[in-house]
Design a protein around this motif. Structure first.
Motif, PDB file in Angstrom:
ATOM      1  N   GLU A   1       4.845  14.251  43.133  1.00  0.00           N
ATOM      2  CA  GLU A   1       4.510  13.994  41.731  1.00  0.00           C
ATOM      3  C   GLU A   1       3.960  12.581  41.558  1.00  0.00           C
ATOM      4  OE1 GLU A   1       3.766  14.281  37.812  1.00  0.00           O
ATOM      5  OE2 GLU A   1       4.304  15.929  39.165  1.00  0.00           O
ATOM      6  N   ALA A   2       4.581  11.617  42.214  1.00  0.00           N
ATOM      7  CA  ALA A   2       4.101  10.241  42.107  1.00  0.00           C
ATOM      8  C   ALA A   2       2.692  10.105  42.691  1.00  0.00           C
ATOM      9  CB  ALA A   2       5.065   9.299  42.823  1.00  0.00           C
ATOM     10  N   ALA A   3       2.448  10.773  43.814  1.00  0.00           N
ATOM     11  CA  ALA A   3       1.124  10.700  44.433  1.00  0.00           C
ATOM     12  C   ALA A   3       0.070  11.359  43.552  1.00  0.00           C
ATOM     13  CB  ALA A   3       1.161  11.359  45.810  1.00  0.00           C
ATOM     14  N   LEU A   4       0.407  12.502  42.960  1.00  0.00           N
ATOM     15  CA  LEU A   4      -0.533  13.169  42.065  1.00  0.00           C
ATOM     16  C   LEU A   4      -0.848  12.308  40.851  1.00  0.00           C
ATOM     17  CD1 LEU A   4       0.738  16.862  42.134  1.00  0.00           C
ATOM     18  CD2 LEU A   4      -1.573  16.093  42.719  1.00  0.00           C
ATOM     19  N   THR A   5       0.166  11.674  40.314  1.00  0.00           N
ATOM     20  CA  THR A   5      -0.039  10.818  39.141  1.00  0.00           C
ATOM     21  C   THR A   5      -0.976   9.665  39.478  1.00  0.00           C
ATOM     22  OG1 THR A   5       2.139  11.391  38.260  1.00  0.00           O
ATOM     23  CG2 THR A   5       1.120   9.369  37.440  1.00  0.00           C
ATOM     24  N   ARG A   6      -0.783   9.058  40.643  1.00  0.00           N
ATOM     25  CA  ARG A   6      -1.669   7.965  41.046  1.00  0.00           C
ATOM     26  C   ARG A   6      -3.089   8.472  41.295  1.00  0.00           C
ATOM     27  NH1 ARG A   6       3.197   5.741  43.198  1.00  0.00           N
ATOM     28  NH2 ARG A   6       3.139   7.031  45.083  1.00  0.00           N
ATOM     29  N   ALA A   7      -3.204   9.632  41.914  1.00  0.00           N
ATOM     30  CA  ALA A   7      -4.538  10.181  42.168  1.00  0.00           C
ATOM     31  C   ALA A   7      -5.252  10.493  40.858  1.00  0.00           C
ATOM     32  CB  ALA A   7      -4.430  11.433  43.032  1.00  0.00           C
ATOM     33  N   GLU A   8      -4.544  11.081  39.920  1.00  0.00           N
ATOM     34  CA  GLU A   8      -5.150  11.425  38.629  1.00  0.00           C
ATOM     35  C   GLU A   8      -5.547  10.182  37.846  1.00  0.00           C
ATOM     36  OE1 GLU A   8      -2.865  15.710  37.959  1.00  0.00           O
ATOM     37  OE2 GLU A   8      -1.925  13.842  37.296  1.00  0.00           O
ATOM     38  N   ALA A   9      -4.866   9.060  38.111  1.00  0.00           N
ATOM     39  CA  ALA A   9      -5.206   7.803  37.445  1.00  0.00           C
ATOM     40  C   ALA A   9      -6.329   7.057  38.157  1.00  0.00           C
ATOM     41  CB  ALA A   9      -3.967   6.914  37.363  1.00  0.00           C
ATOM     42  N   GLY A  10      -6.803   7.596  39.272  1.00  0.00           N
ATOM     43  CA  GLY A  10      -7.894   6.967  40.002  1.00  0.00           C
ATOM     44  C   GLY A  10      -7.470   5.835  40.904  1.00  0.00           C
ATOM     45  N   GLU A  11      -6.183   5.757  41.233  1.00  0.00           N
ATOM     46  CA  GLU A  11      -5.703   4.693  42.107  1.00  0.00           C
ATOM     47  C   GLU A  11      -5.981   5.034  43.570  1.00  0.00           C
ATOM     48  OE1 GLU A  11      -1.636   3.735  41.319  1.00  0.00           O
ATOM     49  OE2 GLU A  11      -1.886   3.812  39.134  1.00  0.00           O
ATOM     50  N   ALA A  12      -6.025   4.002  44.403  1.00  0.00           N
ATOM     51  CA  ALA A  12      -6.275   4.199  45.829  1.00  0.00           C
ATOM     52  C   ALA A  12      -5.134   4.994  46.460  1.00  0.00           C
ATOM     53  CB  ALA A  12      -6.428   2.855  46.530  1.00  0.00           C
ATOM     54  N   ILE A  13      -5.490   5.835  47.418  1.00  0.00           N
ATOM     55  CA  ILE A  13      -4.523   6.696  48.090  1.00  0.00           C
ATOM     56  C   ILE A  13      -4.231   6.129  49.473  1.00  0.00           C
ATOM     57  CG2 ILE A  13      -4.099   9.023  48.987  1.00  0.00           C
ATOM     58  CD1 ILE A  13      -4.168   8.820  45.934  1.00  0.00           C
ATOM     59  N   GLY A  14      -2.964   5.781  49.715  1.00  0.00           N
ATOM     60  CA  GLY A  14      -2.562   5.299  51.026  1.00  0.00           C
ATOM     61  C   GLY A  14      -1.977   6.409  51.874  1.00  0.00           C
ATOM     62  N   VAL A  15      -1.430   6.049  53.024  1.00  0.00           N
ATOM     63  CA  VAL A  15      -0.921   7.047  53.961  1.00  0.00           C
ATOM     64  C   VAL A  15       0.229   7.841  53.352  1.00  0.00           C
ATOM     65  CG1 VAL A  15       0.250   7.381  56.174  1.00  0.00           C
ATOM     66  CG2 VAL A  15      -1.688   5.815  56.019  1.00  0.00           C
ATOM     67  N   ASP A  16       1.177   7.173  52.703  1.00  0.00           N
ATOM     68  CA  ASP A  16       2.328   7.886  52.140  1.00  0.00           C
ATOM     69  C   ASP A  16       1.898   8.879  51.071  1.00  0.00           C
ATOM     70  OD1 ASP A  16       4.014   6.491  53.810  1.00  0.00           O
ATOM     71  OD2 ASP A  16       4.588   5.006  52.296  1.00  0.00           O
ATOM     72  N   ASP A  17       1.014   8.442  50.176  1.00  0.00           N
ATOM     73  CA  ASP A  17       0.529   9.349  49.138  1.00  0.00           C
ATOM     74  C   ASP A  17      -0.265  10.503  49.747  1.00  0.00           C
ATOM     75  OD1 ASP A  17       1.661   7.982  47.031  1.00  0.00           O
ATOM     76  OD2 ASP A  17      -0.138   6.823  46.572  1.00  0.00           O
ATOM     77  N   ALA A  18      -1.105  10.197  50.722  1.00  0.00           N
ATOM     78  CA  ALA A  18      -1.902  11.250  51.348  1.00  0.00           C
ATOM     79  C   ALA A  18      -1.005  12.285  52.008  1.00  0.00           C
ATOM     80  CB  ALA A  18      -2.860  10.640  52.371  1.00  0.00           C
ATOM     81  N   GLU A  19       0.048  11.830  52.679  1.00  0.00           N
ATOM     82  CA  GLU A  19       0.973  12.765  53.322  1.00  0.00           C
ATOM     83  C   GLU A  19       1.630  13.672  52.288  1.00  0.00           C
ATOM     84  OE1 GLU A  19       4.856  12.739  56.317  1.00  0.00           O
ATOM     85  OE2 GLU A  19       4.302  10.921  55.211  1.00  0.00           O
ATOM     86  N   ALA A  20       2.053  13.096  51.174  1.00  0.00           N
ATOM     87  CA  ALA A  20       2.680  13.902  50.128  1.00  0.00           C
ATOM     88  C   ALA A  20       1.698  14.924  49.564  1.00  0.00           C
ATOM     89  CB  ALA A  20       3.204  12.993  49.021  1.00  0.00           C
ATOM     90  N   LEU A  21       0.472  14.499  49.298  1.00  0.00           N
ATOM     91  CA  LEU A  21      -0.526  15.399  48.722  1.00  0.00           C
ATOM     92  C   LEU A  21      -0.905  16.522  49.683  1.00  0.00           C
ATOM     93  CD1 LEU A  21      -2.826  12.704  47.079  1.00  0.00           C
ATOM     94  CD2 LEU A  21      -1.300  14.289  45.883  1.00  0.00           C
ATOM     95  N   LEU A  22      -0.899  16.239  50.963  1.00  0.00           N
ATOM     96  CA  LEU A  22      -1.237  17.267  51.947  1.00  0.00           C
ATOM     97  C   LEU A  22      -0.225  18.406  51.958  1.00  0.00           C
ATOM     98  CD1 LEU A  22      -2.380  14.902  54.819  1.00  0.00           C
ATOM     99  CD2 LEU A  22      -3.804  16.683  53.779  1.00  0.00           C
TER     100      LEU A  22
END
Length: 511
Positions: free
Chosen positions: A53-74
């Motif tokens: 959820e945190a990774a999706l929220t950051r992605a939807e806000a246009g923030e940069a995606i790091g390794v942790d967020d990318a792993e969660a989104l995958l």
């Protein structure tokens, strides 16, 4: 379905496309399908719900995606998967609008030339490679001859192909005496020297633009081959050292699949100013973390050099008579998520390619919704020799499938538009490239009525002029420069200036 609804609905999913039933569109109350694997319902793969959820929220806000967020989104599925695809599509669409070609998917019309199927590696999924004994049984040559290479190129020329993809095994002469003997007989020091000779012959005698996929190259070899082709490519596949180092894993025993070696090649290609294609392979035993780290590594390389013209996200397909013949194909949910995460990690300016012959047509809409904007090379003539069991879609069918996904299909060159200029192309290959480039879009040229333009032989630049240009380039130290060091005609100067403006978003390539 309400035809006025702006939401792209996807059809009911069958076969590999598993679902748990319909959800309802909030805009028009039409039933659409939530993509979800029933065997994984209610659980996450390597990512908990809070991190996702945190990774999706950051992605939807246009923030940069790091390794942790990318792993969660995958690991997204269900409603989270829908949100992931929606934001990836939005980022892709914003990028296409910025360069003046909204709603356009691209492809390259090509011929596939397997220069040799000998290789020193032993990848467990590969059916492309032969041993010398297998070549004898199949009555196949050690290397394709010049005449055989040009025969395929000329057939492609007649069909309006612009790209000649040269694919081969890595350094076969280091493993097979038969390869070394053939090269010696023909007067070549290495397989890569022969690649360069064939690339020059193709461009000079047919006008097709070579795209080189010859495996690992040193910096000196990149410099040697740069004058022969507008672009080159090597798949990163994965940064996983486990898959390379552990016995029984897919890359064990294959020296050219060392992730550090492949990353070094990508860095060297950037320093050599070579427009380059690379990407990841999904479903060969890597973890979600491996995929995330691979994508972020590619972004970091691109940030340093700017030479990665497209990222391929390729799904594994099991091949008969290989060590992985009984392995499952890449999971569709995970594959589509990988396409979307590649879009978010690499950003709106990157072209994200998905090979159309490795997916079923009913899956194309999902890939487009995930942020893809390029189908890669498609041949009306030759097979995909790496995936021979998966024929290319007919180009008319591909155009129809693309239209059904809400996009139009346009042909590009092997070098993408931002790289069709003097800053990126070696003097020896510029004329052949510019002859096939539309002066306004820098995609593939067509006639005024939209008909195909067939390549024509283009005389090569003189060796003296090329040598002078290369010397000037080295003397000026332009590895990171965007300013050409050779004199240009007024037309070339205008083309370069327009390409720079297109790349920066200051000008639209489509009038």
């Amino acid at each position: 379905m309400d035809p006025s609804c702006p939401v792209r609905h996807r059809p009911a999913l069958t076969g590999r496309q598993r679902s748990l039933g319909p959800s309802t569109c909030s805009r028009c109350e039409t039933d659409s399908v939530t993509l979800l694997d029933p065997h994984r319902a209610g659980r996450r793969l390597d990512a908990d719900a809070a991190a996702l959820e945190a990774a999706l929220t950051r992605a939807e806000a246009g923030e940069a995606i790091g390794v942790d967020d990318a792993e969660a989104l995958l690991g997204a599925d269900g409603e989270a998967h829908d949100r992931l695809l929606a934001v990836a599509a939005r980022v892709r669409d914003e990028g296409l609008v910025a360069i003046g070609r909204p709603g356009v998917m691209t492809y390259s019309r090509k011929v596939f030339i397997p220069l040799t199927t000998l290789c020193r590696d032993r990848c467990h999924y590969c059916i492309f490679v032969d041993t010398p004994g297998q070549l004898l049984k199949q009555h196949k040559p050690t290397y394709m001859s010049r005449e055989q290479v040009l025969a395929v190129a000329r057939q492609g020329q007649a069909l309006g192909c612009k790209e000649a993809l040269l694919t081969l095994g890595d350094r076969p002469e280091d493993r097979w005496p038969e390869a070394r003997a053939w090269l010696d007989e023909q007067g070549y020091a290495s397989t890569l020297e022969y690649v360069g000779d064939m690339a020059r012959a193709i461009a000079a005698e047919t006008g097709l633009l070579p795209h080189l996929n010859p495996g690992i190259m040193t910096r000196d070899e990149l410099d040697m081959l740069r004058p022969t082709a507008p672009s080159m490519g090597v798949m990163l596949e994965t940064t996983s050292r486990r898959l390379y180092e552990e016995p029984g894993q897919v890359h064990f025993g294959s020296p050219d699949k060392d992730p550090d070696v492949r990353l070094r090649l990508l860095e060297d290609a950037g320093e050599a100013r070579v427009p380059f294609t690379t990407g990841i392979l999904v479903g060969i035993g890597e973890t979600l973390r491996d995929r995330a780290e691979s994508l972020v590594a590619l972004r970091e390389i691109q940030d340093r050099h700017g030479h990665l013209q497209e990222i391929i996200v390729q799904n594994f397909r099991a091949k008969p008579r290989t060590a992985m013949q009984d392995a499952p194909d890449a999971d569709l949910v995970e594959y589509v998520a990988a396409v979307a995460v590649a879009r978010l990690v690499m950003g709106s300016a990157m072209r994200i390619q998905v090979p159309p012959n490795l997916s079923d047509p009913q899956e194309f809409d999902l890939l487009v919704r995930a942020g893809a904007d390029d189908w890669g090379g498609v041949s009306p003539l030759t097979a995909d020799h790496v995936n021979p069991e998966r024929p290319w879609p007919h180009l008319d069918d591909l155009a129809r499938f693309t239209a059904e996904a809400g996009f139009s299909l346009k042909e590009r060159l092997t070098a993408h538009p931002p790289y069709v200029n003097d800053a990126w192309l070696d003097p020896a290959i510029r004329d052949a490239t510019y002859a096939l480039a539309d002066p306004d879009t820098l995609l593939a040229r067509t006639t005024p009525d939209g008909a195909l333009v067939r390549p024509q032989p283009v005389p090569r630049a003189s060796e003296a002029s090329v040598e002078r240009s290369d010397s000037a380039t080295r003397a000026a130290g332009v590895s990171g420069s965007t300013t050409p060091v050779v004199e240009r005609s007024e037309a070339e100067s205008k083309r370069l200036e327009r390409a720079k403006r297109v790349e920066s978003g200051a000008a639209a390539p489509f009038p």
